[in-house]
Design a protein around this motif. Sequence first.
Motif, short mmCIF file in Angstrom:
data_model
loop_
_atom_site.label_atom_id
_atom_site.label_comp_id
_atom_site.label_asym_id
_atom_site.label_seq_id
_atom_site.Cartn_x
_atom_site.Cartn_y
_atom_site.Cartn_z
N ALA A 1 0.82 -1.21 0.00
CA ALA A 1 0.00 0.00 0.00
C ALA A 1 0.86 1.26 0.00
CB ALA A 1 -0.93 -0.01 1.22
N THR A 2 1.94 1.27 0.78
CA THR A 2 2.81 2.44 0.87
C THR A 2 3.46 2.74 -0.48
OG1 THR A 2 3.28 1.98 3.20
CG2 THR A 2 4.82 3.42 2.03
N LEU A 3 3.97 1.72 -1.15
CA LEU A 3 4.62 1.91 -2.44
C LEU A 3 3.63 2.45 -3.48
CD1 LEU A 3 6.75 -1.35 -2.48
CD2 LEU A 3 7.67 0.98 -2.55
N LEU A 4 2.42 1.90 -3.50
CA LEU A 4 1.45 2.32 -4.50
C LEU A 4 0.90 3.71 -4.22
CD1 LEU A 4 -0.40 -1.08 -4.98
CD2 LEU A 4 1.16 0.03 -6.58
N VAL A 5 0.71 4.04 -2.95
CA VAL A 5 0.27 5.41 -2.62
C VAL A 5 1.37 6.41 -2.94
CG1 VAL A 5 -0.37 6.95 -0.73
CG2 VAL A 5 -1.41 4.68 -0.89
N ALA A 6 2.63 6.03 -2.68
CA ALA A 6 3.74 6.91 -3.05
C ALA A 6 3.78 7.13 -4.55
CB ALA A 6 5.06 6.29 -2.58
N ALA A 7 3.51 6.09 -5.32
CA ALA A 7 3.43 6.24 -6.77
C ALA A 7 2.31 7.20 -7.16
CB ALA A 7 3.22 4.88 -7.44
N SER A 8 1.19 7.10 -6.47
CA SER A 8 0.06 7.99 -6.75
C SER A 8 0.46 9.45 -6.56
CB SER A 8 -1.12 7.67 -5.82
OG SER A 8 -1.51 6.33 -5.91
N VAL A 9 1.16 9.72 -5.46
CA VAL A 9 1.57 11.10 -5.16
C VAL A 9 2.54 11.62 -6.21
CG1 VAL A 9 2.77 12.56 -3.49
CG2 VAL A 9 1.17 10.80 -2.70
N VAL A 10 3.51 10.79 -6.60
CA VAL A 10 4.49 11.22 -7.60
C VAL A 10 3.80 11.49 -8.94
CG1 VAL A 10 6.49 10.48 -8.97
CG2 VAL A 10 6.43 10.04 -6.51
N ILE A 11 2.93 10.58 -9.36
CA ILE A 11 2.24 10.75 -10.64
C ILE A 11 1.37 12.00 -10.63
CG2 ILE A 11 0.54 9.73 -12.21
CD1 ILE A 11 1.52 6.97 -11.18
N ALA A 12 0.72 12.26 -9.51
CA ALA A 12 -0.23 13.37 -9.44
C ALA A 12 0.45 14.72 -9.31
CB ALA A 12 -1.19 13.16 -8.27
#
Length: 271
Positions: free
Chosen positions: A200-211
Amino acid sequence: MLALMKACHPGPTLVVTAAGCALAIVVGRGVVGTLIVGAAVLAGQLSIGWSNDWIDRVRDHASRRADKPLADGSVAPRAVALAAFAALALCVPLSLAAGVLAGVVHLVAVACGWAYNLRLKRSGLSPLPFAVAFGLLPAFVTLGLPDRPWPAWWAPVAGALLGMGAHFTNVIPDLDDDLGQGVRGLPHRLGPAAARVGAATLLVAASVVIALAPEDRGGAITVAGLVAVGLALAGGLIAARRSVRQAALGVTVAVALIDMVMFVAQGGSLV
């Protein structure tokens, strides 16, 4: 034939191929360029999927994996091995057809997948090939453009985070079986609870970077994506009252899919 196709890990294969094609379209690779990208990515993913099941056939049989055609004897090991090496051989000219530098980058990504299957999945470095391979996918797409530009910094970072998150998510349902067969990747060493948190942490971090990282932040799609991620996390917390394991898996899969949509939506900011 159906059993052979099932052995290629069709879900991940189609998702990664579709993502490569979508990125090729949004950066302006054109019809021919997009078809070349799609064919190269498909061949590479097929080789990785088939080699994974072929290499793991003994462990899968011992674990009585009903979802593995090699484990139940519905397809011959020789057929899967031949398919894996044929796809790998086909991947080489298809990758280079996208441009020499782009092709080399893609072949490195495919080599990472094979390295994971052969050795790294059983080590603490198991997320590394996913980080490198997914991080290089945007570069494969952009380096085939006429001026061969490298993608913006955020794209490889987000790709690496997505790849590692996908790795954690993929192994969570099979942690117990894998441990029984001596597979001790990083998620296995962390344990089920920490592996779910890590995914979950890795995917949420990806969300923040992409956004937030691209200069053009994608507008309504990005906002909708972040809202969807928040809703998925909230839904996971509610569902966790019944089953923590199922809730965690559902959340990570949902966030991963949202991240992929957001990534493609930001494709115009890749170069």
